[in-house]
Design an enzyme around this catalytic site. Sequence first.
Site, PDB file in Angstrom:
ATOM      1  N   HIS A 216      -2.014  -8.859   1.819  1.00 56.18           N
ATOM      2  CA  HIS A 216      -1.738  -7.594   2.526  1.00 56.18           C
ATOM      3  C   HIS A 216      -2.881  -7.338   3.501  1.00 56.18           C
ATOM      4  O   HIS A 216      -3.118  -8.147   4.394  1.00 56.18           O
ATOM      5  CB  HIS A 216      -1.544  -6.493   1.484  1.00 56.18           C
TER       6      HIS A 216
ATOM      7  N   ASP B 110      -2.094  -8.665  12.263  1.00 55.11           N
ATOM      8  CA  ASP B 110      -3.441  -9.140  11.966  1.00 55.11           C
ATOM      9  C   ASP B 110      -3.915 -10.269  12.875  1.00 55.11           C
ATOM     10  O   ASP B 110      -5.091 -10.624  12.864  1.00 55.11           O
ATOM     11  CB  ASP B 110      -3.511  -9.604  10.505  1.00 55.11           C
TER      12      ASP B 110
ATOM     13  N   HIS C 297       5.959 -12.879   8.642  1.00 56.27           N
ATOM     14  CA  HIS C 297       6.107 -11.511   8.131  1.00 56.27           C
ATOM     15  C   HIS C 297       7.261 -11.453   7.148  1.00 56.27           C
ATOM     16  O   HIS C 297       8.246 -12.186   7.288  1.00 56.27           O
ATOM     17  CB  HIS C 297       6.353 -10.509   9.269  1.00 56.27           C
TER      18      HIS C 297
ATOM     19  N   ARG D 204       2.924  -4.283  17.083  1.00 58.69           N
ATOM     20  CA  ARG D 204       1.545  -3.841  16.887  1.00 58.69           C
ATOM     21  C   ARG D 204       0.567  -4.911  17.391  1.00 58.69           C
ATOM     22  O   ARG D 204      -0.520  -4.625  17.871  1.00 58.69           O
ATOM     23  CB  ARG D 204       1.291  -3.529  15.400  1.00 58.69           C
TER      24      ARG D 204
ATOM     25  N   SER E  44       0.834  -1.218   0.000  1.00 62.63           N
ATOM     26  CA  SER E  44       0.000   0.000   0.000  1.00 62.63           C
ATOM     27  C   SER E  44       0.864   1.263   0.000  1.00 62.63           C
ATOM     28  O   SER E  44       0.579   2.217  -0.736  1.00 62.63           O
ATOM     29  CB  SER E  44      -0.955   0.014   1.192  1.00 62.63           C
TER      30      SER E  44
END
Length: 438
Positions: A272, A373, A318, A327, A242
């Site tokens: 993504h 995620d 990742h 995160r 992105s």
Amino acid sequence: MILHEQIASQLPSWRERYKSLAKEHGEVVVANVTVGQVIGGMRDIKSLVTDISYVDPATGIKFRGMSIPEVLKALPKPRGAKIPYVGGLYYLLTVGEVPTREQAEAVETEWAKRADVPDYVFKMLKSMPRETHPMTLFSQAVLALQNNSVFARRYHEGMKKDVYWEAALEDSLDLTAKLPVLAAFIYRLKYFGETKKPKYNARQDYGMNFARMMGVADVKGYAELARLYFILHSDHESGNVSAHTMHLVGSALSDPYLSFSASLNGLAGPLHGLANQECLGWLIDVKSHMGGVPSREQLYQFAWDTLNSGKVIPGYGHAVLRVPDPRFTAQMEFAKARFPEDELVRLADLVFDVVPAVLKEQGKAKNPAPNVDAISGTLQYYYGVREFDFYTVLFGVGRALGVTPNYVWARALGMPLERPKSLTTAMLEDVVAKAAAA
Ligand code: HAX
């Protein structure tokens, strides 16, 4: 306007550094490129510059040199809140300094002034088939706003190169101000058939406005999550799909609306941003398969069954990171501090305990640890936002906060059109043959 002044005062020294690198040190070799990288998605090739964030494989993302816990601690917070103002994060990413409360609130005020979305955009969204993916609607809405671009208008009027960034900043603030309104409208329209235009309240911050416009039951609790979510998803240096798309399209001097719509289209891909909807799906699959939170042994078996069926375990692995994503950790801490007994949170915690070991045993994933995620959908689910396919839209609102400052700085530093060189397969084979003969 506050961000404008700060950038303007820093610009001469940044331009000097950038110019000196290009003009005086242009021939210095940064790194070699291997055949594996050329055919492997340009992985790890050091070929982009950004000062806004950096992903350290061993520690995770740093925003302007600050770790996630440092950012969450240092940024000013709305009164009574534990999670900082999104406006403060935007100031930090754009300016490179931790803002005072007044400076963070000045960005929030700027957003409130610019949040109004023209009616024709809502009309366009309402006319789309209901089954349209929310990311498609979101990207269309951004594109529909493009005819308001200050950058595009001034470019056609003959804007000077050294002020491109000013028009880019105008568009970036207008665009980021409108995204919560667009996202909330798409949510209420798609899942509840509501067509009322959401209203931004200048007395509330970005996160609180979003929570209220979304129509969730616990507005205050969800506002905290919204702020955390947007902050965590804002930036992850500039090579991810992105961010890189925004940069690439912007390098053609396409305005921020055109560039960000393209960025969203990349974010919508399953490898993504779309991964977050798949993660929660997997957790719920485990729960329904086992009739609740399973034992470690049952989960171990379920994880192996997933791998043996040829699927990946979503939320783990990742491309760059080699440790648990900070995160992920920040969101897990948020959940454990507020609703530790929630079944999905307990399950996500158990998965964190079991899945890395399974992936290590399988021996394929370079990083068996959780990524952002692995937990983000679980938190949304708790607050009643249970429409999985909407989650990537939330990611998109957050991502705009990182890619737009990058766009502004790219124009401010006069970054050129991006144009890597291609080879044919035969040329690549020739390179290999010559290397073998040497
Ligand atoms: N489950 C099973 N296998 C996995 C895996 C996982 N979670 N993560 C990596 N692998 C496999 C890869 O599929 C690859 O297998 P092949 O050699 O057969 O192709 C091998 O391990 C090596 O992959 P890698 O180098 O460790 O990882 P990549 O850089 O190629 O891919 C991904 C990184 C995040 C795409 C990958 O780990 C993955 O598919 N994870 C699951 C999906 C996911 O969580 N995506 C969200 C990523 C976060 C993000 O960017 N969100 O926007």
